[in-house]
Motif scaffolding. Structure first.
Motif, PDB file in Angstrom:
ATOM      1  N   LEU A   1       0.834  -1.192   0.000  1.00  0.00           N
ATOM      2  CA  LEU A   1       0.000   0.000   0.000  1.00  0.00           C
ATOM      3  C   LEU A   1       0.874   1.250   0.000  1.00  0.00           C
ATOM      4  N   VAL A   2       0.367   2.296  -0.586  1.00  0.00           N
ATOM      5  CA  VAL A   2       1.053   3.583  -0.527  1.00  0.00           C
ATOM      6  C   VAL A   2       1.186   3.988   0.944  1.00  0.00           C
ATOM      7  N   GLY A   3       2.388   4.366   1.331  1.00  0.00           N
ATOM      8  CA  GLY A   3       2.658   4.719   2.718  1.00  0.00           C
ATOM      9  C   GLY A   3       3.366   3.635   3.497  1.00  0.00           C
ATOM     10  N   ASP A   4       3.390   2.399   2.956  1.00  0.00           N
ATOM     11  CA  ASP A   4       4.113   1.319   3.627  1.00  0.00           C
ATOM     12  C   ASP A   4       5.608   1.638   3.687  1.00  0.00           C
ATOM     13  N   TRP A   5       6.242   1.266   4.808  1.00  0.00           N
ATOM     14  CA  TRP A   5       7.687   1.450   4.938  1.00  0.00           C
ATOM     15  C   TRP A   5       8.427   0.361   4.175  1.00  0.00           C
ATOM     16  N   VAL A   6       9.526   0.748   3.534  1.00  0.00           N
ATOM     17  CA  VAL A   6      10.344  -0.194   2.771  1.00  0.00           C
ATOM     18  C   VAL A   6      11.825   0.121   2.989  1.00  0.00           C
ATOM     19  N   LEU A   7      12.654  -0.867   2.676  1.00  0.00           N
ATOM     20  CA  LEU A   7      14.104  -0.717   2.736  1.00  0.00           C
ATOM     21  C   LEU A   7      14.697  -1.026   1.369  1.00  0.00           C
ATOM     22  N   ALA A   8      15.635  -0.205   0.912  1.00  0.00           N
ATOM     23  CA  ALA A   8      16.369  -0.453  -0.329  1.00  0.00           C
ATOM     24  C   ALA A   8      17.770  -0.928   0.042  1.00  0.00           C
ATOM     25  N   VAL A   9      18.155  -2.087  -0.488  1.00  0.00           N
ATOM     26  CA  VAL A   9      19.437  -2.693  -0.139  1.00  0.00           C
ATOM     27  C   VAL A   9      20.298  -2.781  -1.387  1.00  0.00           C
ATOM     28  N   GLY A  10      21.595  -2.481  -1.241  1.00  0.00           N
ATOM     29  CA  GLY A  10      22.484  -2.580  -2.395  1.00  0.00           C
ATOM     30  C   GLY A  10      23.863  -2.048  -2.106  1.00  0.00           C
ATOM     31  N   SER A  11      24.571  -1.712  -3.193  1.00  0.00           N
ATOM     32  CA  SER A  11      25.951  -1.222  -3.084  1.00  0.00           C
ATOM     33  C   SER A  11      26.102   0.081  -3.855  1.00  0.00           C
ATOM     34  N   PRO A  12      25.436   1.147  -3.401  1.00  0.00           N
ATOM     35  CA  PRO A  12      25.566   2.423  -4.114  1.00  0.00           C
ATOM     36  C   PRO A  12      27.005   2.920  -4.099  1.00  0.00           C
ATOM     37  N   PHE A  13      27.493   3.317  -5.284  1.00  0.00           N
ATOM     38  CA  PHE A  13      28.869   3.802  -5.435  1.00  0.00           C
ATOM     39  C   PHE A  13      29.891   2.773  -4.942  1.00  0.00           C
ATOM     40  N   GLY A  14      29.502   1.496  -4.946  1.00  0.00           N
ATOM     41  CA  GLY A  14      30.399   0.448  -4.494  1.00  0.00           C
ATOM     42  C   GLY A  14      30.446   0.274  -2.985  1.00  0.00           C
ATOM     43  N   LEU A  15      29.616   1.012  -2.254  1.00  0.00           N
ATOM     44  CA  LEU A  15      29.573   0.906  -0.788  1.00  0.00           C
ATOM     45  C   LEU A  15      28.677  -0.272  -0.413  1.00  0.00           C
TER      46      LEU A  15
ATOM     47  N   GLN B   1      26.599  -3.443   1.179  1.00  0.00           N
ATOM     48  CA  GLN B   1      25.647  -3.681   2.258  1.00  0.00           C
ATOM     49  C   GLN B   1      25.049  -2.383   2.805  1.00  0.00           C
ATOM     50  N   THR B   2      24.680  -1.502   1.899  1.00  0.00           N
ATOM     51  CA  THR B   2      24.047  -0.246   2.294  1.00  0.00           C
ATOM     52  C   THR B   2      22.534  -0.420   2.316  1.00  0.00           C
ATOM     53  N   VAL B   3      21.910   0.029   3.386  1.00  0.00           N
ATOM     54  CA  VAL B   3      20.456  -0.049   3.531  1.00  0.00           C
ATOM     55  C   VAL B   3      19.912   1.359   3.738  1.00  0.00           C
ATOM     56  N   THR B   4      18.907   1.738   2.944  1.00  0.00           N
ATOM     57  CA  THR B   4      18.228   3.018   3.120  1.00  0.00           C
ATOM     58  C   THR B   4      16.746   2.756   3.332  1.00  0.00           C
ATOM     59  N   ALA B   5      16.072   3.683   3.989  1.00  0.00           N
ATOM     60  CA  ALA B   5      14.657   3.498   4.330  1.00  0.00           C
ATOM     61  C   ALA B   5      13.803   4.580   3.690  1.00  0.00           C
ATOM     62  N   GLY B   6      12.549   4.232   3.429  1.00  0.00           N
ATOM     63  CA  GLY B   6      11.591   5.182   2.883  1.00  0.00           C
ATOM     64  C   GLY B   6      10.212   4.567   2.888  1.00  0.00           C
ATOM     65  N   ILE B   7       9.320   5.179   2.153  1.00  0.00           N
ATOM     66  CA  ILE B   7       7.967   4.652   2.040  1.00  0.00           C
ATOM     67  C   ILE B   7       7.622   4.430   0.570  1.00  0.00           C
ATOM     68  N   ILE B   8       6.545   3.714   0.332  1.00  0.00           N
ATOM     69  CA  ILE B   8       6.018   3.575  -1.025  1.00  0.00           C
ATOM     70  C   ILE B   8       5.242   4.837  -1.349  1.00  0.00           C
ATOM     71  N   SER B   9       5.684   5.541  -2.373  1.00  0.00           N
ATOM     72  CA  SER B   9       5.067   6.815  -2.740  1.00  0.00           C
ATOM     73  C   SER B   9       3.862   6.619  -3.647  1.00  0.00           C
ATOM     74  N   THR B  10       3.960   5.669  -4.570  1.00  0.00           N
ATOM     75  CA  THR B  10       2.836   5.338  -5.436  1.00  0.00           C
ATOM     76  C   THR B  10       3.115   4.003  -6.096  1.00  0.00           C
ATOM     77  N   LYS B  11       2.089   3.439  -6.725  1.00  0.00           N
ATOM     78  CA  LYS B  11       2.219   2.172  -7.439  1.00  0.00           C
ATOM     79  C   LYS B  11       1.858   2.385  -8.909  1.00  0.00           C
ATOM     80  N   GLU B  12       2.236   1.430  -9.737  1.00  0.00           N
ATOM     81  CA  GLU B  12       1.890   1.461 -11.163  1.00  0.00           C
ATOM     82  C   GLU B  12       2.436   2.701 -11.861  1.00  0.00           C
ATOM     83  N   ARG B  13       3.606   3.154 -11.443  1.00  0.00           N
ATOM     84  CA  ARG B  13       4.202   4.334 -12.078  1.00  0.00           C
ATOM     85  C   ARG B  13       4.883   3.940 -13.382  1.00  0.00           C
ATOM     86  N   GLN B  14       4.524   4.630 -14.478  1.00  0.00           N
ATOM     87  CA  GLN B  14       5.147   4.385 -15.775  1.00  0.00           C
ATOM     88  C   GLN B  14       6.123   5.517 -16.061  1.00  0.00           C
ATOM     89  N   THR B  15       7.391   5.175 -16.283  1.00  0.00           N
ATOM     90  CA  THR B  15       8.410   6.191 -16.540  1.00  0.00           C
ATOM     91  C   THR B  15       8.725   6.332 -18.021  1.00  0.00           C
TER      92      THR B  15
END
Length: 420
Positions: free
Chosen positions: A86-100, A102-116
């Motif tokens: 649902l929009v507003g749910d908390w989520v975590l993004a995991v990865g290696s930004p800039f080669g760093l 095991q980096t974890v960042t937090a945010g929420i779901i802003s919207t669904k079905e977004r076409q870019t």
């Protein structure tokens, strides 16, 4: 004496996540695209690096499957149900930004079905404000239960780095692609061979439809395709596919794409006959969607000016500009213009220019196209067009059928907007 330096191999960094203990990894296609070798560093206590091989890729969803051989079972993630978020749910993004790593960042779901990208029919993203940067691509977007609900894929940015908007491919789409890549090595999608538009409220009002739903055949692109063989024509409106109501163009694309290739389905459609919509049915054997291809558009100079153009504005436009003009500069489509613009056989009014401040520009009408019909009426003279436009009141719907030469043939499109 000059020596050419040996070209250094290009390197890239991305992320991914293990979905099967046997070493199967999901990531983005653009992470592995054009790579001659892939090294996977496991973010485990061992920190070992293993050579990866590509099992399969799907450019249309930007998904790739990689396999590593660790000689043992590896810990794997659980794919969650992205449709349930649902929009507003908390989520975590995991990865290696800039080669760093095991980096974890937090945010929420802003919207669904977004076409870019309007041309990418199978990329409908979860939008999040969790920080996603270069190197995050292919990493997991995780819900608060630790389930992967998306693959971090894109960012919207003016600087090249995080600006507060990121996009993740939903896990349900990734899971479907993953299963096909593992079993067949590629993704097979159903195909009709048509270009579509959505029935919007303006179209429904002009064509006296009970509600704004359905998919309009704006062009039968493949003359030997499944739809053409079944007798489907340009301007038909598909309202049911395989017994299910069609909500809009994207809904039909999804239904067709998920239908097994070779399956025969029943399609219900509307066709305009003598100014009335007749309900018809057809059996269509679904084909296989061809691989995506790109085409370059060439903007041409207009040197046809033999007949004086007429600039059309709505009746009673005020001098202070409180009501915007259509902003169209039109001329009748002479045989010379039709020949120069590869528009032989097309009937209508030639669009010489489009004012960017006008309603027509906002609606998507382009230069060097031909307006064939307005609100179900053919227009071949300036007088025809003026008569229809001058009869409109603010709030009235407008539907224009427009033809254009693109690539190597004449294409059809439908423009829908509300008159102001």
């Amino acid at each position: 004496m000059l020596r050419r330096r040996a070209r250094r191999p290009s390197r890239g960094v991305g992320s991914g996540f293990i979905v099967d203990p046997k070493g199967v990894i999901l990531t983005n296609y653009h992470v592995v695209e054009n790579m001659t070798s892939i090294m996977v560093k496991l973010q485990l206590q061992s920190g070992e690096q293993l050579r990866g091989t590509v099992v399969g890729t799907d450019e249309e969803t930007d998904v790739a499957v990689i396999k590593v051989n660790a000689g043992r079972d590896l810990p794997a993630v659980t794919l969650g149900d992205s449709d349930s978020v649902l929009v507003g749910d908390w989520v975590l993004a995991v990865g290696s930004p800039f080669g760093l790593e095991q980096t974890v960042t937090a945010g929420i779901i802003s919207t669904k079905e977004r076409q870019t990208d309007p041309g990418a029919s199978f990329r409908r993203f979860i939008q999040t404000d969790a920080a996603i940067n270069r190197g995050n691509s292919g990493g997991p977007l995780v819900n608060m239960r630790g389930e992967v609900i998306g693959i971090n894929s894109q960012i919207a940015t003016s600087t090249g780095d995080y600006n507060g908007i990121g996009f993740a491919l939903p896990s349900n789409i990734a899971s479907s692609v993953f299963k096909q890549l593992m079993t067949a090595g590629k993704v097979r999608r159903g195909y009709l061979g048509v270009f579509l538009d959505t029935v919007r409220p303006e179209f429904a009002r002009v064509y006296e439809m009970p509600k704004a739903s359905g998919a309009i055949i704006k062009d039968v692109a493949d003359a030997q395709g499944p739809a053409a063989k079944a007798g489907i024509q340009t301007n038909d409106i598909i309202v049911e596919f395989n017994g299910q109501e069609v909500g809009n163009a994207q809904d039909l694309i999804n239904k067709v794409a998920s239908t097994p290739v070779g399956q025969t389905v029943q399609v219900t459609y509307l066709r305009e006959i003598n100014n009335k919509l007749e309900r018809r049915a057809a059996s269509i054997t679904v084909g296989e969607r061809p691989a995506p291809r790109t085409s370059a558009g060439v903007e041409e100079e207009d040197n046809s000016g033999k007949k004086g153009p007429i600039i059309l504005s709505p009746r009673n436009s005020s001098a202070n500009g409180s009501r915007p003009a259509l902003g169209l500069t039109l001329s009748e489509l002479t045989p010379q213009i039709a020949n120069e613009r590869n528009l032989k056989g097309v009937r209508g009014l030639f669009v010489k220019d489009v004012d960017q401040a006008g309603l027509a520009f906002d609606a998507g009408i382009e230069k060097y196209t031909v307006i064939e019909r307005v609100n179900r009426q053919s227009v071949s003279t300036i007088e025809d067009f003026e008569r229809i436009i001058n009869a409109l009141k603010p709030g009235d719907p407008v539907v224009m059928h427009v033809a254009a030469y693109k690539g190597d043939h004449v294409t059809q499109t439908i423009v829908q907007f509300t008159y102001q």
